[in-house]
Design a protein around this motif. Structure first.
Motif, PDB file in Angstrom:
ATOM      1  N   ASP A 157      34.871 -60.695  41.126  1.00 41.24           N
ATOM      2  CA  ASP A 157      35.991 -60.369  41.251  1.00 41.24           C
ATOM      3  C   ASP A 157      36.561 -59.130  42.210  1.00 41.24           C
ATOM      4  OD1 ASP A 157      36.863 -61.301  38.215  1.00 41.24           O
ATOM      5  OD2 ASP A 157      36.777 -62.668  39.816  1.00 41.24           O
ATOM      6  N   SER A 176      35.090 -56.839  30.272  1.00 41.71           N
ATOM      7  CA  SER A 176      35.638 -57.394  31.602  1.00 41.71           C
ATOM      8  C   SER A 176      36.639 -56.803  32.241  1.00 41.71           C
ATOM      9  CB  SER A 176      35.957 -58.939  31.233  1.00 41.71           C
ATOM     10  OG  SER A 176      34.747 -59.737  30.856  1.00 41.71           O
ATOM     11  N   THR A 177      37.003 -55.681  31.866  1.00 41.00           N
ATOM     12  CA  THR A 177      38.182 -54.649  32.667  1.00 41.00           C
ATOM     13  C   THR A 177      37.380 -54.137  33.947  1.00 41.00           C
ATOM     14  OG1 THR A 177      37.880 -52.895  31.017  1.00 41.00           O
ATOM     15  CG2 THR A 177      39.732 -54.785  30.656  1.00 41.00           C
ATOM     16  N   GLU A 199      42.421 -56.228  34.789  1.00 38.92           N
ATOM     17  CA  GLU A 199      42.332 -56.752  33.426  1.00 38.92           C
ATOM     18  C   GLU A 199      42.476 -58.456  33.455  1.00 38.92           C
ATOM     19  OE1 GLU A 199      44.039 -55.385  29.132  1.00 38.92           O
ATOM     20  OE2 GLU A 199      45.389 -55.426  30.603  1.00 38.92           O
ATOM     21  N   LYS A 200      41.577 -58.818  33.035  1.00 39.28           N
ATOM     22  CA  LYS A 200      41.412 -60.585  33.066  1.00 39.28           C
ATOM     23  C   LYS A 200      42.463 -60.911  31.735  1.00 39.28           C
ATOM     24  CE  LYS A 200      38.388 -62.353  34.547  1.00 39.28           C
ATOM     25  NZ  LYS A 200      38.343 -62.716  35.885  1.00 39.28           N
ATOM     26  N   ARG A 204      42.629 -66.438  32.638  1.00 43.64           N
ATOM     27  CA  ARG A 204      41.383 -66.035  33.413  1.00 43.64           C
ATOM     28  C   ARG A 204      41.709 -65.518  34.892  1.00 43.64           C
ATOM     29  NH1 ARG A 204      37.139 -65.472  31.486  1.00 43.64           N
ATOM     30  NH2 ARG A 204      35.812 -66.011  32.925  1.00 43.64           N
ATOM     31  N   THR A 205      42.990 -65.217  35.006  1.00 41.40           N
ATOM     32  CA  THR A 205      43.236 -64.446  36.498  1.00 41.40           C
ATOM     33  C   THR A 205      43.299 -62.846  36.237  1.00 41.40           C
ATOM     34  OG1 THR A 205      45.591 -64.634  35.865  1.00 41.40           O
ATOM     35  CG2 THR A 205      44.770 -66.394  37.089  1.00 41.40           C
ATOM     36  N   ASP A 206      43.018 -62.297  37.122  1.00 45.57           N
ATOM     37  CA  ASP A 206      43.172 -60.761  37.068  1.00 45.57           C
ATOM     38  C   ASP A 206      44.375 -60.211  37.202  1.00 45.57           C
ATOM     39  OD1 ASP A 206      40.025 -60.186  38.848  1.00 45.57           O
ATOM     40  OD2 ASP A 206      40.293 -60.725  36.762  1.00 45.57           O
TER      41      ASP A 206
END
Length: 106
Positions: free
Chosen positions: A4, A69-70, A85-86, A90-92
């Motif tokens: 990402d 996952s951040t 942040e996720k 599942r989008t950022d």
């Protein structure tokens, strides 16, 4: 590969280590002279067993991909921090801060 990250360049798993992969990587001299538009990971540190992965890109941007996952990135000029942040879908969610506008610590 840094998931990402808008500036990261990914090499597909089937090409990793192949001659196609090697031809796609510019020479160290070209990278140092800024003669390529591609951005690569220049240096990294792996503390993923405890915290995550930190990196510096060839354009000077730095970042950390944490185990939860951040992500945290610092712009090339050192003035903009992005916290990514996720979300459950599942989008950022990307929050940008200027260095002089960072929120207070708790």
């Amino acid at each position: 590969v840094l998931p990402d990250h808008e500036n990261a360049i990914a090499v597909s798993p089937q090409d990793r280590g192949s001659s196609k992969d090697l031809r796609s990587v510019p020479s160290k001299k070209a990278l140092l002279q800024g003669k390529t538009k591609e951005i690569y990971v220049k240096r990294w540190v792996d503390y993923s067993s405890k915290y995550g992965l930190g990196y510096i890109l060839t354009n000077g941007e730095t970042g950390v991909y944490f185990n939860d996952s951040t992500k945290l990135t610092l712009s090339v000029d050192g003035q903009t921090v992005r916290y990514i942040e996720k979300q459950p879908d599942r989008t950022d969610q990307i929050t940008k801060y200027k260095m002089n506008e960072l929120p207070a610590t708790r």
